[in-house]
Scaffold this motif. Sequence first.
Motif, PDB file in Angstrom:
ATOM      1  N   ASP A 173     -43.999 -10.299  28.949  1.00  0.00           N
ATOM      2  CA  ASP A 173     -44.339 -11.053  30.031  1.00  0.00           C
ATOM      3  C   ASP A 173     -45.205 -12.341  29.811  1.00  0.00           C
ATOM      4  O   ASP A 173     -44.860 -13.443  30.468  1.00  0.00           O
ATOM      5  CB  ASP A 173     -45.305 -10.330  31.198  1.00  0.00           C
ATOM      6  CG  ASP A 173     -44.294  -9.236  31.818  1.00  0.00           C
ATOM      7  OD1 ASP A 173     -43.343  -9.369  31.784  1.00  0.00           O
ATOM      8  OD2 ASP A 173     -44.985  -8.269  32.290  1.00  0.00           O
ATOM      9  N   LEU A 176     -42.673 -15.032  28.483  1.00  0.00           N
ATOM     10  CA  LEU A 176     -41.978 -15.564  29.899  1.00  0.00           C
ATOM     11  C   LEU A 176     -42.778 -16.583  30.409  1.00  0.00           C
ATOM     12  O   LEU A 176     -42.172 -17.623  30.918  1.00  0.00           O
ATOM     13  CB  LEU A 176     -41.442 -14.217  30.448  1.00  0.00           C
ATOM     14  CG  LEU A 176     -40.530 -14.792  31.718  1.00  0.00           C
ATOM     15  CD1 LEU A 176     -39.039 -15.696  30.999  1.00  0.00           C
ATOM     16  CD2 LEU A 176     -40.133 -13.505  32.441  1.00  0.00           C
ATOM     17  N   ARG A 177     -43.863 -16.105  30.778  1.00  0.00           N
ATOM     18  CA  ARG A 177     -44.808 -17.044  31.439  1.00  0.00           C
ATOM     19  C   ARG A 177     -45.099 -18.289  30.653  1.00  0.00           C
ATOM     20  O   ARG A 177     -44.979 -19.524  31.526  1.00  0.00           O
ATOM     21  CB  ARG A 177     -46.103 -16.279  31.830  1.00  0.00           C
ATOM     22  CG  ARG A 177     -45.981 -15.480  32.929  1.00  0.00           C
ATOM     23  CD  ARG A 177     -47.476 -14.979  33.364  1.00  0.00           C
ATOM     24  NE  ARG A 177     -48.437 -14.555  32.485  1.00  0.00           N
ATOM     25  CZ  ARG A 177     -48.262 -13.019  32.115  1.00  0.00           C
ATOM     26  NH1 ARG A 177     -47.643 -12.220  32.804  1.00  0.00           N
ATOM     27  NH2 ARG A 177     -48.981 -12.535  31.309  1.00  0.00           N
ATOM     28  N   LEU A 180     -41.985 -20.766  31.070  1.00  0.00           N
ATOM     29  CA  LEU A 180     -41.806 -21.433  32.268  1.00  0.00           C
ATOM     30  C   LEU A 180     -42.634 -22.713  32.561  1.00  0.00           C
ATOM     31  O   LEU A 180     -42.614 -23.379  33.548  1.00  0.00           O
ATOM     32  CB  LEU A 180     -42.077 -20.104  33.433  1.00  0.00           C
ATOM     33  CG  LEU A 180     -41.031 -19.218  33.558  1.00  0.00           C
ATOM     34  CD1 LEU A 180     -41.645 -18.324  34.278  1.00  0.00           C
ATOM     35  CD2 LEU A 180     -39.786 -19.701  34.120  1.00  0.00           C
ATOM     36  N   ARG A 186     -38.648 -25.071  32.207  1.00  0.00           N
ATOM     37  CA  ARG A 186     -38.829 -25.455  33.780  1.00  0.00           C
ATOM     38  C   ARG A 186     -37.685 -26.068  34.141  1.00  0.00           C
ATOM     39  O   ARG A 186     -37.099 -25.565  35.444  1.00  0.00           O
ATOM     40  CB  ARG A 186     -40.008 -26.307  33.904  1.00  0.00           C
ATOM     41  CG  ARG A 186     -40.638 -26.447  35.043  1.00  0.00           C
ATOM     42  CD  ARG A 186     -41.974 -26.918  35.064  1.00  0.00           C
ATOM     43  NE  ARG A 186     -42.189 -28.025  34.315  1.00  0.00           N
ATOM     44  CZ  ARG A 186     -43.187 -28.097  33.548  1.00  0.00           C
ATOM     45  NH1 ARG A 186     -44.005 -26.984  33.192  1.00  0.00           N
ATOM     46  NH2 ARG A 186     -43.425 -29.149  32.665  1.00  0.00           N
ATOM     47  N   ALA A 189     -35.085 -23.171  34.823  1.00  0.00           N
ATOM     48  CA  ALA A 189     -35.423 -22.370  35.964  1.00  0.00           C
ATOM     49  C   ALA A 189     -35.068 -23.176  37.193  1.00  0.00           C
ATOM     50  O   ALA A 189     -34.798 -22.512  38.350  1.00  0.00           O
ATOM     51  CB  ALA A 189     -36.867 -22.072  35.837  1.00  0.00           C
ATOM     52  N   ARG A 199     -35.952 -17.398  37.096  1.00  0.00           N
ATOM     53  CA  ARG A 199     -36.700 -16.653  35.839  1.00  0.00           C
ATOM     54  C   ARG A 199     -35.829 -15.912  35.084  1.00  0.00           C
ATOM     55  O   ARG A 199     -36.113 -15.565  33.649  1.00  0.00           O
ATOM     56  CB  ARG A 199     -37.618 -15.839  36.583  1.00  0.00           C
ATOM     57  CG  ARG A 199     -38.741 -14.979  35.941  1.00  0.00           C
ATOM     58  CD  ARG A 199     -39.614 -13.945  36.617  1.00  0.00           C
ATOM     59  NE  ARG A 199     -40.488 -13.203  35.708  1.00  0.00           N
ATOM     60  CZ  ARG A 199     -41.768 -13.558  35.444  1.00  0.00           C
ATOM     61  NH1 ARG A 199     -42.343 -14.573  35.514  1.00  0.00           N
ATOM     62  NH2 ARG A 199     -42.319 -12.903  34.793  1.00  0.00           N
ATOM     63  N   ARG A 203     -35.231 -15.871  30.960  1.00  0.00           N
ATOM     64  CA  ARG A 203     -35.414 -14.605  30.104  1.00  0.00           C
ATOM     65  C   ARG A 203     -34.091 -14.469  29.314  1.00  0.00           C
ATOM     66  O   ARG A 203     -34.414 -14.323  28.189  1.00  0.00           O
ATOM     67  CB  ARG A 203     -35.419 -13.711  30.969  1.00  0.00           C
ATOM     68  CG  ARG A 203     -35.437 -12.092  30.414  1.00  0.00           C
ATOM     69  CD  ARG A 203     -35.224 -11.036  31.264  1.00  0.00           C
ATOM     70  NE  ARG A 203     -34.335  -9.872  30.504  1.00  0.00           N
ATOM     71  CZ  ARG A 203     -33.298  -9.910  30.474  1.00  0.00           C
ATOM     72  NH1 ARG A 203     -32.515 -10.559  30.553  1.00  0.00           N
ATOM     73  NH2 ARG A 203     -32.761  -8.821  29.839  1.00  0.00           N
TER      74      ARG A 203
END
Length: 234
Positions: A173, A176-177, A180, A186, A189, A199, A203
């Motif tokens: 996680d 992934l954060r 982003l 970005r 996404a 998201r 991933r």
Amino acid sequence: MPGAAALALLAGAGLLAQLLGVDTVARVPAPPGQADLDAVIVSIEPESDPTPRFVLRSDFVLLLRTELATRGAPDALHVPVDDTVSSAVLEQLMAEAVVAREAQRAGLDAVEAAELAGARALLVARMGPAVTVEALLRETGAATEEFEALLRRRVVAERYLLSRRPELLEPPDDELRAALEQDRYRELAAAAATPVEGRAAVRRELVRRNLPRALRQYLRALGSRLRVRRFRDG
């Protein structure tokens, strides 16, 4: 062959000898007047499978130059290659051979035309305008069928590891954060219809980028359960 200069760097793959039991075998030269069109550089023998898997010189050169192109290396099709890079690519190719066999035994090796086309489009995008597939094949002496086999192995390897060893591929996680927050992810996404889909798209991209590392981790985890024979020109 321009890519052949990279082959001399196989001698720098000492990391493999440390991680795996490696036997070095002298290759028997071709009889006088005959030329080797290709050669086995590694045979891989898992203890669970009596059938060895083979890594060919041509496959190594093709994957090596492809990886350099996707990393944006200057003059990727001709530049001399650092030992660290060539060792990692050889390790990745060995892992692909093992995983492809395991996927075949598990019935996970079928690849649809759409999957192959998607893998090709992704790889072409990563190589960028500086390196085309046509130039890659021309400068490495590879055939279209060999390039398609590379794509097929990539699809099968990702599918198998996601099915059997997802912890090697799935981004945590926090990774992934962090992704982003980066511009390139970005934008990926933002191109999606919803934040959830955006998201998921990021991933999937991280999974694909994690694949070479995950393959090397998978191979190392086999340890002594895998016998490797290296072939050197004698």
